[in-house]
Design a protein around this motif. Sequence first.
Motif, short mmCIF file in Angstrom:
data_model
loop_
_atom_site.label_atom_id
_atom_site.label_comp_id
_atom_site.label_asym_id
_atom_site.label_seq_id
_atom_site.Cartn_x
_atom_site.Cartn_y
_atom_site.Cartn_z
N PHE A 86 3.13 -1.39 -11.25
CA PHE A 86 3.31 0.06 -11.18
C PHE A 86 4.72 0.44 -11.59
O PHE A 86 5.59 -0.42 -11.72
N GLU A 87 4.91 1.73 -11.80
CA GLU A 87 6.23 2.19 -12.25
C GLU A 87 7.02 2.80 -11.10
O GLU A 87 6.46 3.53 -10.27
N TRP A 88 8.30 2.50 -11.05
CA TRP A 88 9.19 3.12 -10.06
C TRP A 88 10.52 3.39 -10.74
O TRP A 88 11.12 2.46 -11.28
N ASN A 89 10.97 4.64 -10.73
CA ASN A 89 12.25 5.00 -11.37
C ASN A 89 12.35 4.47 -12.80
O ASN A 89 13.37 3.89 -13.17
N ALA B 104 6.14 0.12 7.62
CA ALA B 104 5.20 0.35 6.52
C ALA B 104 4.02 1.22 6.95
O ALA B 104 3.60 2.12 6.23
N ALA B 105 3.50 0.94 8.14
CA ALA B 105 2.31 1.66 8.58
C ALA B 105 2.61 3.15 8.73
O ALA B 105 1.71 3.98 8.70
N LYS B 106 3.90 3.49 8.93
CA LYS B 106 4.28 4.89 9.04
C LYS B 106 4.82 5.42 7.72
O LYS B 106 5.32 6.55 7.65
N ASN B 107 4.81 4.56 6.70
CA ASN B 107 5.34 4.94 5.39
C ASN B 107 6.81 5.38 5.49
O ASN B 107 7.22 6.36 4.91
N GLU C 65 0.84 -1.21 0.00
CA GLU C 65 0.00 0.00 0.00
C GLU C 65 0.87 1.25 0.00
O GLU C 65 0.60 2.21 -0.72
N ALA C 66 1.91 1.23 0.82
CA ALA C 66 2.80 2.40 0.87
C ALA C 66 3.47 2.60 -0.49
O ALA C 66 3.60 3.73 -0.98
N MET C 67 3.87 1.50 -1.11
CA MET C 67 4.52 1.61 -2.44
C MET C 67 3.55 2.20 -3.46
O MET C 67 3.94 3.06 -4.27
N LEU C 68 2.29 1.74 -3.44
CA LEU C 68 1.31 2.23 -4.42
C LEU C 68 1.04 3.71 -4.22
O LEU C 68 0.85 4.47 -5.17
N PHE C 69 1.04 4.11 -2.95
CA PHE C 69 0.84 5.52 -2.65
C PHE C 69 2.02 6.35 -3.16
O PHE C 69 1.85 7.35 -3.86
N LEU C 70 3.24 5.87 -2.88
CA LEU C 70 4.43 6.61 -3.31
C LEU C 70 4.58 6.63 -4.83
O LEU C 70 5.10 7.58 -5.40
#
Length: 695
Positions: free
Chosen positions: A69-72, A261-264, A27-32
């Motif tokens: 998803f895309e990252w870098n 993770a919960a704190k991102n 979830e944190a990754m998708l948000f970022l």
Amino acid sequence: MKKYETETIRNLGMFSHGGEGKTSIVEAMLFLAGENTRLGRVDDGTSLMDYEPEEIERKATISSTLACFEWNKYKINLLDTPGDDNFIYDAKLCIRVVDGAVIVVSAVSGVRVQTEKVWEYANEFSVPVCFFINKMDRERADFTRTVEDLRKNFTDKNIVVVQLPIGSEESFKGVIDLISMKAYLYKDDLSGAFERVDIPADLAAEAASYREKLIESAVEMDDAVMERYLNGEEIKDEEIEACLKGGIWGRKLAPVMVGAAAKNMGIQPLLDNLVRYFPNPLYAGKAEGADPVSGKPVTRKMAPNEPFSAFVFKTITDPFAGKLTLFKVYSGELHPDSVVLNVKKDEKERIGQIFYLVGKKQKPAGFVSVGDIAAVAKLKEAATGDTLCDEKAPIVYPEVALPSPLISFSLHPKSKGDEDKLNTSLGRLIEEDPSIRYSRDEQTKEFIISGMGQIHIEVLVARMKRKFGVDVELREPKVPYKETIKGRTKVQGKYKRQSGGRGQYGDCWLELEPLPHGAGFEFVDKIVGGVIPRQYIPSVEKGIVEAMEHGILAGYPTTDFRATVYDGSYHEVDSSDMAFKIAASMGFKKGMEQSQPTLLEPIMKVEVIMPEEFVGDIMGDMNSRRGKIMGVEAKGNNQIVKAVVPMAEMLKYAPDLRSMTGGRGTFVMEFSHYEEVPAHIAQKVIDQANREREA
Ligand SMILES: Nc1nc2c(ncn2[C@@H]2O[C@H](COP(=O)(O)OP(=O)(O)OP(=O)(O)O)[C@@H](O)[C@H]2O)c(=O)[nH]1
Ligand SMILES: [Mg+2]
């Protein structure tokens, strides 16, 4: 979604014991990555990944979910898998198709049962691994202890710390990257915003010492670099990175990263390292399969200009949207509106639109190429474990061995309508999850459903109701007892109705005698001189066969005896097939009463596998279940207790074993033979069966 070169794709999966934070990390990754406008949370049902109602209700992943998803500028195909051992087969299917496994451990609880299991799976499928130590913000979080725990449990690879936490528990603030020797200090606002700063002075010495160890482990991967290092030359950061990468790809070392993770916190550096250190899908060069006709091993070059082939690792059934098939391409390309061969089913499948997925969200993919993971809707036959390929170049990829089921229930449809729909809906759900088994017990006529645990079956029942509107009740399955005789006897069966009109007359003398266990039923005809005419002999046998279906003790099938018909009489006009059948069945029932009728029960062969410390408890427990221990053997770090135990005592073994061993024991069980039920227990079974029949 735009097209990516295969070299810029990363197929990765999150694996762990239940509840360590896999879904929260994704979830944190998708948000970022900008796939979600807010931080989805498992706890309040806003997760994009745990979207099924049963997952929201249980606050846990039940079925693996794909997020692309895309990252870098890299395309990440990330699989979030369930950690609960009820659903672990799904995780195993996912690990089969990824090129890197992120094993998540909590900084509070360290290595747990499923952590060990996913580590073994990664080894089984030769998948490079890394660790992410999560929940650094929790009370009693301890980074050092957790790393030691990893080293103690996983001795076959070098566990290399590449990041250090800054602070812990409430004061966890960020991470130190031991390669760039920079600190990521986070704002405590869930935004994931951080400042890249110098390492705080109080951690400088510790970071330097960890970096030294990191370099020592890294240079071991390359003799030339190692030599220069030993000669005191300086090793550049890029060289350290290259060594780490080689070690990870070669599965000699596993890097350790850290965050909350919960704190991102700690998620961007994790993503950066994943794309930097993990292989692209072509690194293996070729895929191993078999020729579907000869069964001989064949390899397929992983290249876009090869014929198409893909492995189906997941099926999602939806009664409204239809079926979704998730696959990984091992060679060639798949284009919409094409036709492929489903090798196992020997059926052609028409390919419609192809999608990438982010949770349940679908994104049109155009065509997909070698190495990529995608989904296609509404295939006719494809089920989890199938191979799809170009019909001109058939190949079949190995399936993932099914685990043996640990628990069984009988299914009782709540209404006639439910019964009619039961078969189709179960069939569809088993396409999705082949670790569920389903059968009809010939003897008890019950529908038996087996799986990995009670929750596994309960979730299936909930899904059946939600997706197909089929309502069933779960009960403990009935034990298929049988009946037999221990004594021998001679008995007359006579049926005579001779009042007015045509009468009925049948008369036979039978001898009943016991046979050894497992021998079944034998019928012998010793009639001489035509005392019973030939044509009626089959009716005598039929009369016994029908009567023995329901033994006289408790109505269970009767077995292991011989019936010999040796005498009798007949009537020119009144004798008939029917009359001899009734006479024989009356004779059988009377004879069974006279020859010590006995109840038999199924005995199972059981193997329990657990760490040494539990052997005493397990054996004691087996005794209390009327089990006989056949032996104890060592297997690696574990012990195997072999026993034979009555099935009636094993119906609830899975949850009992779990609580006895804290989830560290497993078992396999199969039918062995039938044995006599001890008298005091037999009476209870008989009373119960008779009560049920009356009801
Ligand atoms: N304090 C704290 N809690 C966390 C962190 N990460 C996850 N959690 C909590 O831990 C619980 C489990 O998190 P999940 O993300 O569902 O864990 P999972 O590994 O996906 O669990 P399964 O899918 O059931 O195997 C949830 O209540 C999360 O809010 C963290 O970094 N810190
Ligand atoms: Mg989860």
